[in-house]
Design a protein around this motif. Structure first.
Motif, short mmCIF file in Angstrom:
data_model
loop_
_atom_site.label_atom_id
_atom_site.label_comp_id
_atom_site.label_asym_id
_atom_site.label_seq_id
_atom_site.Cartn_x
_atom_site.Cartn_y
_atom_site.Cartn_z
N LYS A 268 0.83 -1.22 0.00
CA LYS A 268 0.00 0.00 0.00
C LYS A 268 0.86 1.27 0.00
CE LYS A 268 -3.83 0.83 0.71
NZ LYS A 268 -4.99 1.23 -0.14
N MET A 269 2.04 1.18 0.61
CA MET A 269 2.96 2.31 0.67
C MET A 269 3.78 2.46 -0.60
SD MET A 269 4.20 1.59 4.58
CE MET A 269 5.53 2.80 4.60
N GLY A 270 3.63 1.53 -1.54
CA GLY A 270 4.37 1.59 -2.80
C GLY A 270 5.80 1.10 -2.70
N LYS A 271 6.10 0.35 -1.62
CA LYS A 271 7.47 -0.08 -1.39
C LYS A 271 7.80 -1.44 -2.01
CE LYS A 271 8.68 3.41 1.27
NZ LYS A 271 9.72 4.39 0.81
N ILE A 272 6.80 -2.31 -2.15
CA ILE A 272 7.04 -3.65 -2.70
C ILE A 272 5.91 -4.03 -3.63
CG2 ILE A 272 8.34 -4.41 -0.65
CD1 ILE A 272 5.86 -6.05 0.18
N ASP A 273 6.15 -5.08 -4.40
CA ASP A 273 5.12 -5.65 -5.27
C ASP A 273 4.29 -6.65 -4.46
OD1 ASP A 273 3.67 -6.29 -7.57
OD2 ASP A 273 5.46 -6.28 -8.83
N ARG A 274 3.30 -7.21 -5.10
CA ARG A 274 2.35 -8.11 -4.44
C ARG A 274 2.83 -9.56 -4.57
NH1 ARG A 274 -4.08 -7.66 -4.27
NH2 ARG A 274 -4.62 -9.86 -4.07
N GLY A 275 3.85 -9.92 -3.79
CA GLY A 275 4.40 -11.26 -3.88
C GLY A 275 4.65 -11.87 -2.51
N ILE A 276 4.30 -13.14 -2.36
CA ILE A 276 4.52 -13.88 -1.12
C ILE A 276 4.57 -15.36 -1.48
CG2 ILE A 276 2.08 -14.18 -0.49
CD1 ILE A 276 3.00 -13.26 2.42
N ARG A 277 5.20 -16.15 -0.63
CA ARG A 277 5.39 -17.57 -0.92
C ARG A 277 4.39 -18.44 -0.16
NH1 ARG A 277 10.99 -19.06 -2.34
NH2 ARG A 277 11.48 -17.65 -4.06
N LEU A 278 3.85 -19.43 -0.86
CA LEU A 278 3.05 -20.46 -0.21
C LEU A 278 3.92 -21.24 0.78
CD1 LEU A 278 1.07 -21.90 -3.27
CD2 LEU A 278 0.08 -20.67 -1.32
N PRO A 279 3.33 -21.64 1.92
CA PRO A 279 1.91 -21.69 2.24
C PRO A 279 1.30 -20.39 2.75
CG PRO A 279 3.13 -22.66 4.04
CD PRO A 279 4.14 -22.33 2.99
N LEU A 280 2.10 -19.31 2.88
CA LEU A 280 1.49 -18.01 3.16
C LEU A 280 0.83 -17.52 1.88
CD1 LEU A 280 4.22 -16.26 5.35
CD2 LEU A 280 2.23 -17.58 6.08
N VAL A 281 -0.19 -16.69 2.05
CA VAL A 281 -0.92 -16.14 0.91
C VAL A 281 -1.07 -14.64 1.12
CG1 VAL A 281 -2.19 -18.25 0.39
CG2 VAL A 281 -3.13 -16.63 2.05
N TRP A 282 -1.51 -13.97 0.08
CA TRP A 282 -1.73 -12.52 0.20
C TRP A 282 -2.82 -12.26 1.24
CZ3 TRP A 282 1.53 -9.05 -0.88
CH2 TRP A 282 1.17 -7.70 -0.91
N LEU A 283 -2.70 -11.17 1.97
CA LEU A 283 -3.63 -10.84 3.04
C LEU A 283 -5.07 -10.83 2.54
CD1 LEU A 283 -3.64 -9.92 6.09
CD2 LEU A 283 -3.79 -7.58 5.20
N ALA A 284 -5.98 -11.41 3.32
CA ALA A 284 -7.39 -11.45 2.94
C ALA A 284 -7.98 -10.04 2.92
CB ALA A 284 -8.17 -12.33 3.91
N GLU A 285 -8.84 -9.81 1.96
CA GLU A 285 -9.42 -8.47 1.77
C GLU A 285 -10.15 -7.98 3.02
OE1 GLU A 285 -12.20 -6.13 -1.53
OE2 GLU A 285 -11.52 -8.19 -1.89
N GLU A 286 -10.67 -8.90 3.81
CA GLU A 286 -11.40 -8.49 5.02
C GLU A 286 -10.51 -7.73 6.00
OE1 GLU A 286 -11.67 -12.21 7.91
OE2 GLU A 286 -11.83 -12.84 5.82
N HIS A 287 -9.18 -7.88 5.88
CA HIS A 287 -8.25 -7.20 6.78
C HIS A 287 -7.70 -5.89 6.22
CE1 HIS A 287 -8.41 -10.58 9.41
NE2 HIS A 287 -7.74 -11.39 8.63
N TYR A 288 -8.01 -5.58 4.96
CA TYR A 288 -7.44 -4.39 4.34
C TYR A 288 -7.77 -3.12 5.13
CZ TYR A 288 -6.47 -6.96 -0.05
OH TYR A 288 -6.01 -7.82 -1.01
#
Length: 301
Positions: A268-288
């Motif tokens: 959100k701060m523009g510092k990184i792209d949207r990437g993460i490794r399984l078994p972790l996943v991108w944060l659920a929208e309910e937490h945005y």
């Protein structure tokens, strides 16, 4: 007693960030963004950088990637601040290999998490750390985080390990100030005691800890640097004034498994792209909304 490791002991202090490993959407390491994050952290006053710790997704990087990222840190930092390399494993031989490669790369210190999952007894923990210390001539830091590893390095075991010259520090992530204070009284003359728990770090510094290895510093490095620089000076009024603006992040950045919320915040701060490794996943929208609000509260636009 003076040892050849006294210099690094004086440098392991203040605000120390357990830096995320930025990734592209396909999960590959984004070295361009990593370089930018390293520079930003140093510009904002962070005192030490931790490469490939838990927050850096050490559990899902291959051994080659692990060593490559550490080497990149060292080469890009160019001695501006100490680089602490996460080299722990629940396999002693693997930990020795990673630690040797970090030493060869020029890391200033190795951070060794307690062996996870296989639940070794205290003697096993002692022999594990002793074997690594004897095998690799690099300053080494114990890392006790029973909430993740399901094994707890006892104070008695830490006291035994403190007699080994190149075991120079411990990251205490138990979250117990009382326990941390006992540790400082027992081994503070032989090793550096650092907090690994953002929520209690400032209180632990009041009783003698030298700094904090932080998740929150990923997002607000300047505020964390101001907080822990003031604490090092003994100015806890100034420390609390800086800390009060951002202390809610210690909770909000753990609203789901770390580093998922932190990566979302940095995205959100523009510092990184949207990437993460399984078994972790991108944060659920309910937490945005929670993270978005937390950033606004911390004066991050």
């Amino acid at each position: 007693m003076s040892t050849g490791y006294d210099d690094i002991k004086t440098r392991l202090q203040g605000s120390m960030v357990a830096l995320v490993t930025p990734m592209l959407p396909d999960g590959t390491v984004d070295y361009k963004r990593l370089a930018d994050l390293i520079d930003w952290q140093i510009e904002q006053g962070t005192h030490c950088l931790v490469a490939v710790g838990t927050t850096g997704e050490s559990a899902t990087l291959s051994m080659q990637e692990h060593s490559d990222v550490i080497r990149f840190f060292v080469e890009h930092v160019k001695g501006r601040v100490p680089v602490i390399a996460g080299t722990g494993a629940n396999n002693t031989a693997e930990a020795i290999k990673l630690t040797q490669e970090a030493a060869d790369a020029g890391a200033d210190c190795a951070l060794l998490v307690a062996p996870y999952y296989n639940k070794p007894p205290q003697e096993g923990l002692y022999q594990h750390y002793k074997a690594i210390a004897e095998a690799v001539d690099i300053p080494q830091m114990l890392y006790n985080v029973p909430g993740r590893t399901v094994v707890d390095i006892s104070q008695e075991t830490v006291e035994r390990l403190a007699d080994i010259d190149n075991i120079v520090a411990i990251k205490d992530a138990t979250g117990s100030v009382a326990r941390g204070e006992q540790l400082i009284k027992a081994v503070g003359d032989r090793m550096v005691v650092l907090s690994g728990d953002d929520n209690t770090a400032l209180e632990l510094m009041k009783v003698g800890a030298k700094g904090n290895i932080s998740v929150t510093a990923n997002v607000v490095p300047k505020a964390m640097s101001e907080t822990f620089s003031a604490a090092l000076r003994g100015d806890f009024d100034a420390a609390h004034a800086a800390h009060d603006v951002i202390k809610h992040l210690h909770h909000d950045l753990f609203i789901d498994s770390s580093p998922m919320p932190t990566k979302y915040a940095l995205y959100k701060m523009g510092k990184i792209d949207r990437g993460i490794r399984l078994p972790l996943v991108w944060l659920a929208e309910e937490h945005y909304a929670t993270i978005d609000s937390a950033l606004v509260q911390a004066n991050i636009n």
